[in-house]
Design a protein around this motif. Structure first.
Motif, PDB file in Angstrom:
ATOM      1  N   LEU A 140     -23.087 -22.236   2.185  1.00  0.00           N
ATOM      2  CA  LEU A 140     -24.298 -21.918   1.424  1.00  0.00           C
ATOM      3  C   LEU A 140     -24.197 -22.435  -0.009  1.00  0.00           C
ATOM      4  O   LEU A 140     -25.091 -23.139  -0.486  1.00  0.00           O
ATOM      5  CB  LEU A 140     -24.531 -20.406   1.418  1.00  0.00           C
ATOM      6  CG  LEU A 140     -25.643 -19.899   0.481  1.00  0.00           C
ATOM      7  CD1 LEU A 140     -27.018 -20.235   1.046  1.00  0.00           C
ATOM      8  CD2 LEU A 140     -25.510 -18.395   0.239  1.00  0.00           C
ATOM      9  N   GLY A 146     -25.569 -22.622   7.063  1.00  0.00           N
ATOM     10  CA  GLY A 146     -25.397 -22.224   5.668  1.00  0.00           C
ATOM     11  C   GLY A 146     -25.622 -23.387   4.730  1.00  0.00           C
ATOM     12  O   GLY A 146     -26.194 -23.242   3.645  1.00  0.00           O
ATOM     13  N   TRP A 167     -19.854 -19.072   6.481  1.00  0.00           N
ATOM     14  CA  TRP A 167     -21.254 -19.422   6.249  1.00  0.00           C
ATOM     15  C   TRP A 167     -21.583 -19.432   4.751  1.00  0.00           C
ATOM     16  O   TRP A 167     -22.306 -20.300   4.268  1.00  0.00           O
ATOM     17  CB  TRP A 167     -22.162 -18.434   6.983  1.00  0.00           C
ATOM     18  CG  TRP A 167     -23.602 -18.826   7.039  1.00  0.00           C
ATOM     19  CD1 TRP A 167     -24.222 -19.560   7.998  1.00  0.00           C
ATOM     20  CD2 TRP A 167     -24.620 -18.478   6.074  1.00  0.00           C
ATOM     21  NE1 TRP A 167     -25.570 -19.698   7.719  1.00  0.00           N
ATOM     22  CE2 TRP A 167     -25.842 -19.041   6.545  1.00  0.00           C
ATOM     23  CE3 TRP A 167     -24.632 -17.753   4.892  1.00  0.00           C
ATOM     24  CZ2 TRP A 167     -27.043 -18.895   5.855  1.00  0.00           C
ATOM     25  CZ3 TRP A 167     -25.830 -17.607   4.195  1.00  0.00           C
ATOM     26  CH2 TRP A 167     -27.012 -18.182   4.678  1.00  0.00           C
ATOM     27  N   GLY A 168     -21.018 -18.454   4.013  1.00  0.00           N
ATOM     28  CA  GLY A 168     -21.298 -18.356   2.587  1.00  0.00           C
ATOM     29  C   GLY A 168     -20.777 -19.535   1.802  1.00  0.00           C
ATOM     30  O   GLY A 168     -21.407 -19.991   0.839  1.00  0.00           O
ATOM     31  N   SER A 212     -27.090 -16.154   8.808  1.00  0.00           N
ATOM     32  CA  SER A 212     -25.763 -15.692   8.454  1.00  0.00           C
ATOM     33  C   SER A 212     -25.194 -14.754   9.518  1.00  0.00           C
ATOM     34  O   SER A 212     -24.028 -14.877   9.922  1.00  0.00           O
ATOM     35  CB  SER A 212     -25.802 -14.979   7.100  1.00  0.00           C
ATOM     36  OG  SER A 212     -24.542 -14.417   6.771  1.00  0.00           O
ATOM     37  N   ALA A 249     -32.026 -16.469   5.436  1.00  0.00           N
ATOM     38  CA  ALA A 249     -30.564 -16.419   5.350  1.00  0.00           C
ATOM     39  C   ALA A 249     -29.969 -15.297   6.189  1.00  0.00           C
ATOM     40  O   ALA A 249     -28.858 -15.443   6.721  1.00  0.00           O
ATOM     41  CB  ALA A 249     -30.139 -16.252   3.888  1.00  0.00           C
TER      42      ALA A 249
END
Length: 353
Positions: free
Chosen positions: A252, A5, A248-249, A215, A211
């Motif tokens: 990011l 991420g 993961w976000g 993800s 992504a």
């Protein structure tokens, strides 16, 4: 795998900073100057992501469920979000990458955006947020609504995008003074030469496509998303619950900040810029509206306007429409109306004199 991420976000932040991929400015310019170039760039990114992601779905590499369509929250939230991005001077992703350039106003907007997103998702406004989710339609997928394959819709999107892009590129070009190159080769291309919005859009579309498998490999069944991860950053800082909020976000959005910072420093565009009092208030207010609207709508200009549109959902395209309408409404009151009033006052002064 969760650190992918960070890599994906860094790539996105770098590309957006160097390409000045600003949807707020793009939507605003559609209204103020009839310049649709950034909107066409968005369509390019959507089309590329849509083709890539649905190909991955057919290969069985990723999964996607459109779910239900919370139409009322999408409409109202997206319109409010559109107003907010004008006041804050950037959309959700734009605020992250501009913070990486050293803009203090973007940091203020970003904090307000994170704060309100967290309040809407786990704070006192959760009941309000949930209340809008009651108004839903059972089918969010546009192809499922018509009972046909997604590919005809992707083909139509690709054809319309190609037509608009080719038509735009055939217009007479306005001469832009070239920068005197201080570097050569790859360094010049990366950090000095102007990046065309359409080239930037291709890269954004490819990153958005990448992504999805990155993800989903961590158990997060989604692509690019900004609002929930932004809220998660603040929620983690307050609670310290890494198991619940670090995902993961989160990496990011932090990656977007890092990638933008690297790009800004390398291109000599990084510098701290403090806003005046009026801009500070506007940035904070815009950030609050962004967080409120994006949470209500289930996504921002990236989560809905780039990702859910590519997934051919009613939520994505409805949200994009109302984000644009919100942007135009705010642009009228922020830019057009003051000019009109100023001209009237000037005319009255001349007549009186």
């Amino acid at each position: 795998m969760i650190f992918t991420g960070l890599l994906c976000g860094a790539l996105l932040g770098f590309v957006m900073q160097r390409g000045r991929f600003c949807l707020t400015g793009g939507f605003r310019d559609m209204f103020l100057t009839k310049d649709y170039r950034m909107f066409y760039a968005l369509l390019i990114a959507i089309a590329i992501q849509s083709i890539g992601v649905f190909a991955l779905i057919q290969l069985g590499l990723i999964e996607f469920k459109a779910g239900a369509f919370a139409w009322l929250g999408t409409i109202i939230g997206s319109f409010i979000f559109g107003i907010g991005i004008v006041l804050s001077g950037g959309c959700a992703t734009g605020t992250w990458y501009r913070a990486g350039e050293g803009l203090i106003g973007s940091w203020i907007a970003l904090f307000a955006y994170m704060l309100m997103s967290a309040v809407m998702k786990s704070g006192v406004l959760v009941p309000l947020n949930d209340a809008f989710k009651v108004y839903t339609l059972p089918t969010n997928s546009i192809p499922a609504t018509f009972g046909i394959s997604v590919w005809p819709f992707i083909l139509i999107l690709a054809a319309v995008t190609i037509y608009l892009v080719v038509k735009h590129l055939r217009k007479p070009k306005v001469a832009i003074p070239a920068l005197r190159a201080k570097r050569s080769g790859l360094s010049h291309l990366l950090f000095e030469k102007r990046w065309h919005p359409f080239v930037t859009a291709i890269l954004v579309g490819l990153i958005a496509m990448l992504a999805w498998p990155l993800s989903e490999a961590t158990g997060r069944m989604s692509g690019l998303g900004i609002t929930t991860p932004s809220a998660n950053v603040l929620q983690y800082l307050i609670t310290g619950n890494s198991e619940k909020y670090v995902n993961w976000g989160v990496f990011l959005v932090l990656g977007i900040l890092i990638g933008s910072f690297i790009a800004a420093k390398a291109s000599r565009e990084f510098r701290f810029r403090a806003p005046d009092a009026k801009t500070t208030i506007s940035s904070f207010s815009g950030g609050i509206l962004m967080g409120f609207g994006a949470s209500l709508a289930g996504g921002c200009s990236i989560g809905n306007g780039l990702v859910m549109t590519a997934m051919m959902t009613w939520q994505g395209w409805t949200s994009l429409l109302f984000i644009i309408l919100g942007t135009w409404t705010a642009s009228y009151f922020v830019y057009v109306r003051p000019r009109v009033q100023a001209k009237k006052q000037q005319s009255t002064s001349i007549t009186t004199a």
